[in-house]
Design an enzyme around this catalytic site. Sequence first.
Site, PDB file in Angstrom:
ATOM      1  N   GLY A  21      19.560  -8.431 -23.073  1.00 44.10           N
ATOM      2  CA  GLY A  21      20.241  -8.534 -21.910  1.00 44.10           C
ATOM      3  C   GLY A  21      21.669  -8.864 -21.757  1.00 44.10           C
ATOM      4  N   PRO A  22      22.448  -8.789 -20.770  1.00 46.60           N
ATOM      5  CA  PRO A  22      23.897  -9.127 -20.960  1.00 46.60           C
ATOM      6  C   PRO A  22      24.057 -10.526 -20.976  1.00 46.60           C
ATOM      7  CG  PRO A  22      23.188  -7.802 -19.027  1.00 46.60           C
ATOM      8  CD  PRO A  22      21.871  -8.290 -19.531  1.00 46.60           C
ATOM      9  N   PRO A  23      25.361 -10.964 -21.251  1.00 49.30           N
ATOM     10  CA  PRO A  23      25.588 -12.404 -21.448  1.00 49.30           C
ATOM     11  C   PRO A  23      25.211 -13.123 -20.116  1.00 49.30           C
ATOM     12  CG  PRO A  23      27.171 -11.102 -22.260  1.00 49.30           C
ATOM     13  CD  PRO A  23      26.190 -10.228 -21.612  1.00 49.30           C
ATOM     14  N   THR A  78      22.613 -14.570 -18.801  1.00 47.91           N
ATOM     15  CA  THR A  78      21.250 -14.188 -17.931  1.00 47.91           C
ATOM     16  C   THR A  78      20.137 -15.207 -18.341  1.00 47.91           C
ATOM     17  OG1 THR A  78      20.763 -12.427 -19.550  1.00 47.91           O
ATOM     18  CG2 THR A  78      21.475 -11.654 -17.341  1.00 47.91           C
ATOM     19  N   GLY A  79      20.283 -16.108 -19.063  1.00 49.43           N
ATOM     20  CA  GLY A  79      19.505 -17.349 -19.410  1.00 49.43           C
ATOM     21  C   GLY A  79      18.476 -16.972 -20.554  1.00 49.43           C
ATOM     22  N   LYS A  80      18.951 -16.040 -21.495  1.00 49.24           N
ATOM     23  CA  LYS A  80      17.864 -15.866 -22.596  1.00 49.24           C
ATOM     24  C   LYS A  80      17.732 -17.096 -23.518  1.00 49.24           C
ATOM     25  CE  LYS A  80      20.827 -12.611 -24.261  1.00 49.24           C
ATOM     26  NZ  LYS A  80      21.687 -12.606 -22.994  1.00 49.24           N
ATOM     27  N   THR A  81      18.639 -18.096 -23.801  1.00 48.47           N
ATOM     28  CA  THR A  81      18.586 -19.037 -24.740  1.00 48.47           C
ATOM     29  C   THR A  81      18.001 -20.034 -23.727  1.00 48.47           C
ATOM     30  OG1 THR A  81      20.735 -18.483 -25.870  1.00 48.47           O
ATOM     31  CG2 THR A  81      19.792 -20.529 -25.936  1.00 48.47           C
ATOM     32  N   SER A 133      25.694   9.710 -18.256  1.00 43.82           N
ATOM     33  CA  SER A 133      25.239   9.566 -17.032  1.00 43.82           C
ATOM     34  C   SER A 133      26.388  10.158 -15.760  1.00 43.82           C
ATOM     35  CB  SER A 133      24.650   8.228 -16.723  1.00 43.82           C
ATOM     36  OG  SER A 133      25.606   7.143 -16.749  1.00 43.82           O
ATOM     37  N   LYS A 191      22.478   0.109 -11.586  1.00 43.80           N
ATOM     38  CA  LYS A 191      23.128   0.905 -10.989  1.00 43.80           C
ATOM     39  C   LYS A 191      22.625   1.024  -9.320  1.00 43.80           C
ATOM     40  CE  LYS A 191      23.900   3.859 -14.946  1.00 43.80           C
ATOM     41  NZ  LYS A 191      23.409   5.188 -15.552  1.00 43.80           N
TER      42      LYS A 191
END
Length: 781
Positions: free
Chosen positions: A358-360, A362-365, A688, A731
Amino acid sequence: MITKTEQLLILPVISLRGMTVLPGMVIHFDLNREKSVQALEYAMMKSGRIFLVTQKDPGVDVPEEEDLYRVGTISAVKQITRLPNKIVRVLVEGIGRGILHETNKENTKFLEGYLEQVSDEWPKEDEMEQEAMLRQLREYFAAFAAHYPKLDKNAVQRYAQIHSIGKLIDQITMNLPVGYEKKQEILEMISIKERYEILCTHLLNEIEIARVREDLAGRMRERVDKNQKEYLLREQLRYIREELGEEGSFSDADQFEEALKALEASDEVKEKIKKEITRFRNVMGSSSESAVERAYIETLLELPWDHASKDNESMKRAKNILEKDHYGLSQVKERILEFLAVRCLTKKGESPIICLVGPPGTGKTSIAKSVARALSKKYVRICLGGVRDEAEIRGHRKTYVGAMPGRIAAGLKQAGVKNPLMLLDEIDKVSNDYKGDTFSALLEVLDGEQNVRFRDHYVEIPLDLSEVLFIATANTTQTIPRPLLDRMEVIEVNSYTENEKFHIAKDHLLGKQMEKNGITKQMMTIQDGALKNIITYYTKEAGVRELERKIGDICRKSAKEILEAREADEKQESVRVRVTASNLDKYLGKRKYSLDKANKEPQVGIVRGLAWTSVGGDTLQTEVNMMPGKGDIELTGQMGDVMKESAIIGMSYVRSIGEKYHISPEVFKENDFHIHIPEGAVPKDGPSAGVTMATALFSAITGKMVRSDIAMTGEVTLRGRVLAIGGLKEKILAAKMAGLKEVLVPADNRKDIEEISEEIKEGLIITYVKDMKEVLKHALL
């Protein structure tokens, strides 16, 4: 032939417990049973002879006829001694075998039996056979006696003087270290030949047992001698090292051996470490090799070979922790709870390899940290960004100066257990160079079939990574090689909606920043309207990192304001700062971003498209101008190759349907077309925008207006088919924020729309289109 007396003897019977008396045997034993004492006294009054027979079960106190063996020994009483507590000690000598036919039932005072005495005379005509048996038996006994030095040394010589085979058998049986059951077996053999065969068998067995016992004793003696020798050599080595001033090296080796005893590891691992400690002992303490060996042994002893932590098995606790730490992210939470449920049911379960993409921001870590807390696992973070050397993963070989284990082995060493949660952060940022393929090294780490015996070049002993819970993070999967991606379970961590950002800011970020800047709830409040304005007008991102920075800015400025107010008026201790939507610019300055709202009126040649960016979704207007010229197409707005191709495809499609919509072919020859996408400084690419460009071209050529409240996305083909695209959640979110009413989406993306939460879709009309005819039908007035 063996002859038997025809007349039965009547003798008192004494039953023996746990012992057998043989003919020719002189022995004393104690009697304390009343019937046995009376039988003895009766024998002394009569002939002085008594019949000794063994009990089948030593535990029977009052034996009957059926409790006795049938064959016993007729013995002569030699001596009687009376002892305290009514115990009588008797000395007897065995005379010959006797067969008990029956007992006298009328005598109730003591056992009295009718006996048949057996003679052991050997037939004179078989003297040669008896001599052969005598010699063989003496030979066997001599071999037996050689293994038992405690036996009577004169027994072999004494037995050489015995010329009766029956007597020799009884004498040898007395000296055998066997139980009374085997002696009773020999006693019961009436036939001398059968008695001889059984005794020979017992002797051979005892000889073999003695040989095996001596062999085992010899091995033990060798081991003891070896240990004693090693002890003496070590003591000498200790003295030599003390004289050389190297006693520290020896103490280190002792400490290593003590640590090895307490180490939880397999025998294979312990044996390897033991060899290394022995090698360390023999290396000079001042040499560089000693330092290398010491570091290697310390690494091996600190690795958690078989030491594991106990996982949490409470679904409720895990769910509460995940819900408390993170707002939203339902897919990630559900997958972790599924893993925990499988682990609880199987008591083992294979640890999955999850990749959060996911984008930077977003709380992955932070998700990985919460998962470790929810499962009660040790947490280890390994940053892979910029790692380009294979040795960073597999470790350096010990032969190199400054060699050390790889990051995986070091992570296990740091965790102290073999089943931690290991976060492989920024796995998409790994790079390669001439030193090796780092991605290939990660293949073995992340393959469930191979990581059971992962080999680190430095450690050399295989490490078991099967119980490690790996969680990888990445911003995109495009830079991850396909074989590595195939080994991971990819979970998308999408952009946050405005509502999700608001809840995250209110429940998590605000309290975190206030604590960080020393501000309490009594000092400052930020109203909900202010938080929403920060999200809308001061940040533009997929995650919440910039949002947290802005809240931090407010907290710092508030701290300064509070202290200045206290210094100005010392009596005013309780200063309170209130941040509202109206005074927000006082703390954050003028608004950075403005909402790209929908056009107020329909226009010709301007179509609103939807785009996915690294900071979330966005709306892009595609503008087309038609002017006199030679039929050239001009493309501006920093379009990538794919987007340029989409523009050419859109123009080809419009030309192909020109006749149907009464467009003269001359229009395409006598005019130039300019396609532009605003924000020219920002590079753009992707398929797109195909339907957007085709619609804008058609509108500009035909002069038909495009609705201002509609947006669209989709890839277009030469024949006008609309193909599926990605990034729909971002989008659709961008279209909603722009205030649009309707969004045209490829029909093939229906399944993706169904997965989007109702919160995002609320207030939007989502129309599914299969081809450009449907797009033009909905978009044009």
